[in-house]
Design an enzyme around this catalytic site. Structure first.
Site, PDB file in Angstrom:
ATOM      1  N   SER A 231      12.001  76.706  96.146  1.00 12.92           N
ATOM      2  CA  SER A 231      11.191  75.960  96.090  1.00 12.92           C
ATOM      3  C   SER A 231      10.457  75.418  94.781  1.00 12.92           C
ATOM      4  CB  SER A 231       9.633  77.081  96.742  1.00 12.92           C
ATOM      5  OG  SER A 231       8.547  76.724  97.212  1.00 12.92           O
ATOM      6  N   HIS A 258      12.531  73.898  99.637  1.00 11.07           N
ATOM      7  CA  HIS A 258      10.392  73.647 100.233  1.00 11.07           C
ATOM      8  C   HIS A 258      10.256  72.356  99.911  1.00 11.07           C
ATOM      9  CE1 HIS A 258       9.983  78.642 100.493  1.00 11.07           C
ATOM     10  NE2 HIS A 258      11.190  78.110 101.560  1.00 11.07           N
ATOM     11  N   ASP A 355       9.681  83.998 100.268  1.00 10.99           N
ATOM     12  CA  ASP A 355      11.258  83.574 101.469  1.00 10.99           C
ATOM     13  C   ASP A 355      12.255  83.602 100.279  1.00 10.99           C
ATOM     14  OD1 ASP A 355      11.804  82.599 103.163  1.00 10.99           O
ATOM     15  OD2 ASP A 355      11.661  80.350 102.752  1.00 10.99           O
TER      16      ASP A 355
END
Length: 418
Positions: A231, A258, A355
């Site tokens: 991310s 992401h 996540d």
């Protein structure tokens, strides 16, 4: 008090964003272009910088590189919602910026007020993130400058900053040694020189070896699958990983970064240009074979539907967001753990949130190998930290040791050094 430098050639944007940050109790300074931004960074030493991409005199991309080389900070890019804007933003991320937001352009219902709120939320996250590794971004900017004058990119090094207290690291999680069907998979057959200076208690350090001579031991070896999740701060790390990932490993690689939908295709093309692997944005129902890599499209989960003798069939899923994101790392890792028959490795890199933690647990439970980027080289340590805290991470590695750790995962056949 956290100091934020707002850089934009529009007085209106500087005022709106600056006022929003001031109301959120940040100490705000402003600059009108890249040249002023460099001077302000030297004068005020900001913790976070919001940087417009397109500005007169000196643009945001060059300003990022200069700031990261002299006064490193956590830089948030503000870019226009265009193809050129996407490419420029990815260039800025490569040079040391850690995240970005779109400026409203009338294509949707977002307003400047929405952007201001998003900037405050993002700065809140960045201010709370671990920034002790800011030297990582400084080294990235220096490396980029070096790469423009030499074709030798394989010996690049990323410097880490001071590390905080180390989290407890599992050495394989409950159950200890695990072996997936197909054994070691790629049996690279090389000598490993272990770095005995690793600081992570209980974790195997990443190995050091020459990646150039890696070959599968036989044509019958089962090709491995690698799932990479990242991310905030991830694009630069993923690009560097792909530059060094040896084609001789013959892996099938799934990437979840992401990133908005307008960026993932461009990101995949950048990876393809810098890697020996054939990299593309994933499409629904396609097959991915050894030597290929796919990137999860922005706004779609990437799931593994089937493993037909090493040929993975993937599916795109627009179901609800998980952990507030889509694509979610957990979806890809959990479905890979369910479907992949051969050797499997999950890798979680820098980013905010949790996540990937459940995905790492799933891969571990299925007998796969798990790797997390270390704190010192993670611009934001949230995702790796959450994964490590599950007790299911086998190896914690710095950014420069990730490829070695991946190759080592398939060379050790699940064995540990304990």
């Amino acid at each position: 008090m956290t100091r934020v430098l707002v850089v934009d050639d529009s007085q209106f944007m500087r005022t709106v964003i600056g006022n929003a940050l001031s109301e959120a109790d940040y100490d705000v300074e402003t600059a009108t272009n890249g040249t002023e931004a460099i001077e302000a960074a030297t004068t005020y030493d900001p913790d976070v910088v919001t940087m417009d991409v397109e500005m007169p005199e000196l643009g945001g991309i060059d300003a990022v590189e200069r700031i990261m080389a002299t006064n490193p900070a956590l830089i948030l890019m503000l870019s226009v919602h265009t193809e050129d804007g996407a490419e420029a933003t990815l260039d800025a991320l490569e040079r040391g910026a850690v995240d970005f937001l779109h400026k409203p352009d009338g294509s949707d219902s977002r307003t400047v007020a929405d952007l201001s709120n998003e900037v405050v939320e993002k700065v809140d996250e960045l201010a709370d993130a671990n920034s002790s590794s800011i030297a990582l971004a400084r080294a990235a900017a220096s490396v980029h400058a070096t790469r423009t004058t030499t074709s030798d990119v394989t010996d690049r090094a990323v410097a880490g900053g001071e590390t905080g207290p180390e989290p407890a690291v599992g050495s394989g999680g409950p159950g200890g040694t695990r072996t997936r069907q197909g054994g070691s998979g790629s049996d690279v057959g090389i000598d490993l020189e272990i770095d005995e200076t690793a600081d992570h208690a209980g974790a195997r350090p990443a190995a050091e070896f020459d990646l150039g001579d890696i070959e599968l031991e036989s044509e019958d070896a089962i090709a491995p699958t690698v799932v990479i999740g990242a991310s905030t701060g991830g694009p630069k790390i993923v690009e560097e990983l792909f530059e060094r990932l040896p084609i001789g490993l013959d892996a099938t690689v799934l990437v979840v970064q992401h990133m908005p939908a307008e960026f993932t295709d461009r990101f995949a093309k950048r990876l393809d240009a810098r890697s020996e692997y054939d990299v593309r944005e994933a499409t629904d129902g396609e097959s991915v074979v050894p030597g290929e890599a796919v990137v999860a499209p922005g706004d779609s989960h990437l799931a593994v539907d089937d493993d037909d003798g090493g040929r993975l069939r993937v599916r795109l899923d627009d179901s609800d967001r998980i952990h507030g994101v889509r694509p979610a790392i957990d979806v890809t890792m959990e479905t890979a753990a369910e479907q992949v028959d051969g050797p499997l490795c999950g890798v979680v890199l820098t980013g905010m949130g949790r996540d990937g933690a459940a995905g790492i647990e799933a891969i571990s439970a299925a007998g796969g190998h798990t790797i997390a980027q270390d704190e010192a080289t993670s611009p934001v340590f949230g995702i790796p930290c959450q994964a490590i805290e599950t007790g299911c991470v086998d190896v914690v590695a710095p950014a420069t040791g990730l490829v070695e750790a991946i190759v080592d995962a398939f060379d050790t056949d699940g064995e540990t050094d304990d």
